[in-house]
Design a protein around this motif. Structure first.
Motif, PDB file in Angstrom:
ATOM      1  N   ARG A  41       0.799  -1.223   0.000  1.00  0.00           N
ATOM      2  CA  ARG A  41       0.000   0.000   0.000  1.00  0.00           C
ATOM      3  C   ARG A  41       0.829   1.268   0.000  1.00  0.00           C
ATOM      4  O   ARG A  41       0.315   2.333  -0.222  1.00  0.00           O
ATOM      5  CB  ARG A  41      -0.911   0.014   1.221  1.00  0.00           C
ATOM      6  N   GLY A  55       5.566  15.770   2.561  1.00  0.00           N
ATOM      7  CA  GLY A  55       6.164  15.859   3.886  1.00  0.00           C
ATOM      8  C   GLY A  55       6.957  14.633   4.265  1.00  0.00           C
ATOM      9  O   GLY A  55       7.098  14.303   5.423  1.00  0.00           O
ATOM     10  N   LEU A  56       7.494  13.910   3.263  1.00  0.00           N
ATOM     11  CA  LEU A  56       8.257  12.703   3.575  1.00  0.00           C
ATOM     12  C   LEU A  56       9.738  12.979   3.750  1.00  0.00           C
ATOM     13  O   LEU A  56      10.492  12.127   4.164  1.00  0.00           O
ATOM     14  CB  LEU A  56       8.058  11.658   2.487  1.00  0.00           C
ATOM     15  N   ARG A 270      13.652  13.897   9.048  1.00  0.00           N
ATOM     16  CA  ARG A 270      12.429  13.137   9.265  1.00  0.00           C
ATOM     17  C   ARG A 270      12.415  12.574  10.684  1.00  0.00           C
ATOM     18  O   ARG A 270      13.463  12.352  11.286  1.00  0.00           O
ATOM     19  CB  ARG A 270      12.353  11.987   8.265  1.00  0.00           C
ATOM     20  N   PHE A 271      11.202  12.306  11.196  1.00  0.00           N
ATOM     21  CA  PHE A 271      11.053  11.941  12.603  1.00  0.00           C
ATOM     22  C   PHE A 271      11.983  10.802  13.022  1.00  0.00           C
ATOM     23  O   PHE A 271      12.644  10.879  14.057  1.00  0.00           O
ATOM     24  CB  PHE A 271       9.600  11.560  12.899  1.00  0.00           C
ATOM     25  N   GLU A 272      12.074   9.768  12.220  1.00  0.00           N
ATOM     26  CA  GLU A 272      12.831   8.585  12.619  1.00  0.00           C
ATOM     27  C   GLU A 272      14.322   8.872  12.815  1.00  0.00           C
ATOM     28  O   GLU A 272      15.020   8.123  13.474  1.00  0.00           O
ATOM     29  CB  GLU A 272      12.645   7.471  11.586  1.00  0.00           C
ATOM     30  N   ARG A 286       3.547  19.457  22.336  1.00  0.00           N
ATOM     31  CA  ARG A 286       2.296  18.743  22.101  1.00  0.00           C
ATOM     32  C   ARG A 286       1.472  18.684  23.399  1.00  0.00           C
ATOM     33  O   ARG A 286       0.273  18.914  23.388  1.00  0.00           O
ATOM     34  CB  ARG A 286       2.644  17.345  21.659  1.00  0.00           C
TER      35      ARG A 286
ATOM     36  N   VAL B 127       6.998   6.377  10.830  1.00  0.00           N
ATOM     37  CA  VAL B 127       7.893   7.356  11.453  1.00  0.00           C
ATOM     38  C   VAL B 127       8.759   8.081  10.422  1.00  0.00           C
ATOM     39  O   VAL B 127       9.627   8.863  10.782  1.00  0.00           O
ATOM     40  CB  VAL B 127       8.825   6.702  12.501  1.00  0.00           C
ATOM     41  N   HIS B 128       8.487   7.822   9.120  1.00  0.00           N
ATOM     42  CA  HIS B 128       9.331   8.423   8.093  1.00  0.00           C
ATOM     43  C   HIS B 128       8.767   9.757   7.612  1.00  0.00           C
ATOM     44  O   HIS B 128       9.069  10.203   6.525  1.00  0.00           O
ATOM     45  CB  HIS B 128       9.502   7.452   6.930  1.00  0.00           C
ATOM     46  N   HIS B 129       7.934  10.387   8.432  1.00  0.00           N
ATOM     47  CA  HIS B 129       7.356  11.674   8.062  1.00  0.00           C
ATOM     48  C   HIS B 129       8.038  12.818   8.807  1.00  0.00           C
ATOM     49  O   HIS B 129       8.745  12.598   9.778  1.00  0.00           O
ATOM     50  CB  HIS B 129       5.865  11.689   8.393  1.00  0.00           C
ATOM     51  N   GLN B 131       6.067  15.200  10.154  1.00  0.00           N
ATOM     52  CA  GLN B 131       5.126  15.393  11.263  1.00  0.00           C
ATOM     53  C   GLN B 131       4.540  14.038  11.591  1.00  0.00           C
ATOM     54  O   GLN B 131       3.995  13.385  10.714  1.00  0.00           O
ATOM     55  CB  GLN B 131       3.994  16.323  10.808  1.00  0.00           C
ATOM     56  N   VAL B 132       4.643  13.601  12.829  1.00  0.00           N
ATOM     57  CA  VAL B 132       4.067  12.302  13.166  1.00  0.00           C
ATOM     58  C   VAL B 132       2.859  12.490  14.085  1.00  0.00           C
ATOM     59  O   VAL B 132       2.678  13.536  14.702  1.00  0.00           O
ATOM     60  CB  VAL B 132       5.090  11.363  13.838  1.00  0.00           C
ATOM     61  N   SER B 134       0.506  12.241  17.280  1.00  0.00           N
ATOM     62  CA  SER B 134       0.839  12.466  18.688  1.00  0.00           C
ATOM     63  C   SER B 134       1.162  11.168  19.438  1.00  0.00           C
ATOM     64  O   SER B 134       2.021  11.156  20.310  1.00  0.00           O
ATOM     65  CB  SER B 134      -0.328  13.146  19.399  1.00  0.00           C
ATOM     66  N   ILE B 136       2.490   8.380  18.312  1.00  0.00           N
ATOM     67  CA  ILE B 136       3.838   7.904  17.966  1.00  0.00           C
ATOM     68  C   ILE B 136       4.886   8.759  18.675  1.00  0.00           C
ATOM     69  O   ILE B 136       5.838   8.259  19.272  1.00  0.00           O
ATOM     70  CB  ILE B 136       4.045   7.943  16.434  1.00  0.00           C
ATOM     71  N   LEU B 137       4.669  10.065  18.633  1.00  0.00           N
ATOM     72  CA  LEU B 137       5.590  10.996  19.299  1.00  0.00           C
ATOM     73  C   LEU B 137       5.672  10.678  20.787  1.00  0.00           C
ATOM     74  O   LEU B 137       6.765  10.586  21.359  1.00  0.00           O
ATOM     75  CB  LEU B 137       5.098  12.428  19.076  1.00  0.00           C
ATOM     76  N   SER B 203      -1.340  -1.590   9.172  1.00  0.00           N
ATOM     77  CA  SER B 203      -2.028  -1.747   7.895  1.00  0.00           C
ATOM     78  C   SER B 203      -3.153  -2.763   7.979  1.00  0.00           C
ATOM     79  O   SER B 203      -4.062  -2.758   7.168  1.00  0.00           O
ATOM     80  CB  SER B 203      -1.027  -2.157   6.818  1.00  0.00           C
ATOM     81  N   LEU B 218      -9.526   9.606  20.577  1.00  0.00           N
ATOM     82  CA  LEU B 218      -8.620   8.733  21.324  1.00  0.00           C
ATOM     83  C   LEU B 218      -7.218   9.318  21.424  1.00  0.00           C
ATOM     84  O   LEU B 218      -6.476   9.016  22.346  1.00  0.00           O
ATOM     85  CB  LEU B 218      -8.553   7.363  20.663  1.00  0.00           C
ATOM     86  N   ILE B 222      -4.927   9.085  24.709  1.00  0.00           N
ATOM     87  CA  ILE B 222      -3.617   8.426  24.738  1.00  0.00           C
ATOM     88  C   ILE B 222      -2.514   9.415  25.132  1.00  0.00           C
ATOM     89  O   ILE B 222      -1.585   9.058  25.854  1.00  0.00           O
ATOM     90  CB  ILE B 222      -3.327   7.716  23.392  1.00  0.00           C
TER      91      ILE B 222
END
Lengths: 394, 254
Positions: A41, A55-56, A270-272, A286, B127-129, B131-132, B134, B136-137, B203, B218, B222
């Motif tokens: 996917r 945004g990747l 990126r975040f990771e 946050r 996590v490859h974005h 902006q993730v 909340s 995940i963060l 997925s 949610l 969380i």
């Protein structure tokens, strides 16, 4: 092996290389590839541009996007700026002597207030007006001063902390000298080199000297408490920020912000791939309900705040920046993103701030824990996020 | 529906599989079928809460021990109830709406058999974005706060995961309702917490949460759970979570 078969094998080889077959084979492979792609996917992005849109990967830096935004100052007002500049120059000279930064700043901010040229919130337009103004004031001079005038005639105190920065302090103060600052307070601590001597050669510089190293950000509190300006600009002495790059901070405050932070979001990965400190900064924002601030915080310099904001945070809290961040949000101060200065790239590498478990990172994570414990003490263990769904069983 | 029993609950089970369900009639049978194969001595406990679609009946027909609560208990409370009812030495936690092949469940049981106290799913979501989400963060930040950055976003929030009875005693069944709190108790009390196997539950998760005003309700629960978890960490380890601040000379601040 018979002659017949050998012949056949050769011909098969030839056949395989015929263009039609080759094309068909490639088409088959392509179909399979496409099918596999459809099944998994994850979309496949071919171009970096495409990935950036979604945004990747890291956003485009400001220098690159600046070209895309066409900002043209109103020519009529540009002319008005030049006329006003010429008048201001003549006015100052008539009272005697040469023009100094503070004087022309007074005239400039008064003109801005009266004429209200359109679009000055935009850095490029602001700079164009300012250049026209200064250019006209110094029309009869061979050389134009490279001054950077501010949108308002606030008195500004810049607070610089410095520990063994003899290599950079001169450059930093040189850039700051282009701004009509009220004072620059250099908190020299634990320095065994010529940092102090170099700083003292500059005008309007006040040196606070401490033999011992004060530790991170303690200098901010000490500098702020001995300052007297309306606005406080916090910086480090380890790399020089061009004077113009500081303008967005002042424009944000001019626009009504109490605190203008350094927006480092274009410079993080990126975040990771982010480091632990960056993750904690974003987490704190946050939890404070300030997703819009992303990874920006008072931990990073430069940032600008009004004296009223500094007082409502409490000057002693400035030494633990995440704690100050919590206080600022709780006090309902307007916190905006100011300029974008890449401190990620420029930060001086020392033994103590590199590597996975370096003491500085550990300390900043600890600061965030301290900030969170303060927040929890005041708002309760779940902060503003009530548990609306559970029937709890102990 | 054919009422063929898929599982025979053992009298003295080694593994207890805990499956909280709400309205999951479409998936519950295959979840039970896969879970039944993780061990030879297994019991399957289904906590049916607020079910109106016959999920409980299907689960009972499949041979599971079913605990029925007419009212919805709320997110993850079923884990607490299941853990209290469990008799096995190893507790494996699943969700009623995500069927996972037993081959992907045994690694968790095996890891606990081999000495891991809390065996977690290595899956951490996208996590490859830049902006993730909340959640995940928050998971990443919690592990950093716990001085376990190596766990990245791995957490007891995510199923499947398995724990042993000793871990249950230390964490406490009550804390399992708020998974980040359970996670903190496990790590901060020195249990052996490890990411043992990767199962992509993102997925395959068919559940579409209802969004209210474009917000995921949610998400806030969380985030609050993680704040609560940070609170319990600070209670155990002090206001800076054991991170000293020797270099900063605070005496100058007064």
């Amino acid at each position: 092996m018979t002659r017949h078969l050998r012949k056949r094998r050769v011909s098969r080889k030839k056949l395989a290389n015929r263009p039609v077959r080759r094309r068909r084979r490639r088409a088959n492979k392509r179909a399979v590839r496409q099918q596999v792609r459809r099944q998994s996917r994850k979309p496949v992005y071919r171009k970096r541009h495409d990935r950036r849109e979604r945004g990747l990967c890291a956003a485009v830096h400001r220098e690159q996007t600046a070209e895309l935004v066409i900002a043209v100052p109103d020519p009529q007002f540009l002319q008005l700026a030049a006329i006003a500049g010429a008048e201001a120059g003549a006015d100052i000279r008539s009272t005697g002597g040469s023009i100094d930064k503070q004087q022309i700043q007074q005239h400039w901010s008064l003109w801005l207030q009266r004429a209200m040229p359109p679009g000055i919130a935009h850095l490029d337009i602001y700079t164009a007006f300012m250049r026209a103004y200064i250019g006209a004031a110094f029309a009869d001079h061979a050389e134009l001063p490279s001054w950077v005038l501010l949108p308002e005639a606030h008195t500004v105190s810049c607070i610089l902390t410095a520990m063994n920065e003899e290599r950079t302090i001169g450059l930093v103060l040189g850039q700051l000298a282009r701004l009509p600052l009220h004072e620059v307070i250099v908190v020299v601590n634990g320095s065994a080199d010529r940092t102090r001597d170099i700083a003292e050669t500059f005008e309007r510089v006040k040196v606070l000297h401490y033999e011992e190293a004060l530790g991170h950000d303690v200098g901010r509190t000490l500098g702020a408490s001995s300052s007297s300006g309306d606005l406080l600009l916090f910086m480090d002495a380890d790399f020089a920020v061009p004077g113009e790059a500081l303008l967005p901070f002042f424009l944000a405050v001019h626009d009504g912000a109490d605190i203008a932070l350094n927006d480092i979001s274009p410079f993080v990965d990126r975040f990771e791939r982010r480091d632990e400190v960056t993750v904690m900064k974003e987490f704190l924002n946050r939890l404070l309900g300030r997703q819009d601030l992303a990874v920006n915080s008072l931990t990073a310099v430069p940032h600008l705040m009004t004296r009223a904001a500094a007082n409502s945070i409490g000057l002693e809290k400035l030494a633990v920046p995440p704690l100050a961040q919590v206080k600022a949000v709780e006090a309902g101060l307007r916190i905006d993103n100011g300029g974008q200065i890449n401190v990620v790239k420029h930060n001086r590498h020392r033994k103590s701030n590199t590597g996975a478990k370096n003491p500085v990172a550990e300390m900043i994570i600890g600061d965030h824990m301290e900030a969170l414990s303060q927040l929890i003490r005041e708002q309760g263990p779940r902060l503003t996020f009530a548990d609306t769904v559970r029937t709890r069983h102990s | 529906m054919k009422a063929t029993k898929l599982v025979r609950n053992a009298n003295r089970p080694k593994v207890s599989v805990i499956i909280p369900v709400m309205n999951e009639r479409r998936t519950i049978r295959s979840v039970i079928a896969q879970a039944a194969n993780v061990h030879s001595q297994v019991e399957i406990i289904v906590i049916a809460n607020g079910s109106r679609d016959g999920t409980a009946r299907i689960a009972r027909a499949a041979g599971a021990r079913v605990l029925v609560y007419p009212q919805p208990l709320g997110h993850d409370v079923g884990r607490t109830i299941g853990a209290k009812a469990a008799k096995g030495d190893i507790l494996l936690f699943l969700d009623g709406d995500i069927p996972i092949a037993s081959a992907n469940l045994t690694p968790f049981v095996k890891a606990v058999e081999n000495g891991v106290d809390v065996a977690l799913n290595r899956y951490t979501g996208p996590v490859h974005h830049m902006q993730v989400h909340s959640v995940i963060l928050a998971k990443h930040a919690l592990n950093i706060a716990l001085a376990r950055p190596d766990l990245k976003g791995v957490s007891m929030t995510t199923i499947p995961h398995a724990i042993n009875r000793g871990a249950l005693r230390i964490i406490g069944a009550g804390a399992l309702s708020v998974p980040p709190c359970a996670h903190v108790r496990a790590v901060a009390n020195g249990l052996k917490v490890e990411a043992v196997h990767h199962v992509n539950v993102g997925s395959t998760n068919p559940r579409k949460r209802k969004r209210i005003d474009g917000k995921d309700p949610l998400e806030h629960v969380i985030l609050g759970d993680h704040a609560e978890a940070i609170h319990s960490l600070l209670t155990i380890k002090g206001p800076r979570a054991n991170r000293i601040d020797k270099i900063r000379r605070r005496e100058w601040l007064v």
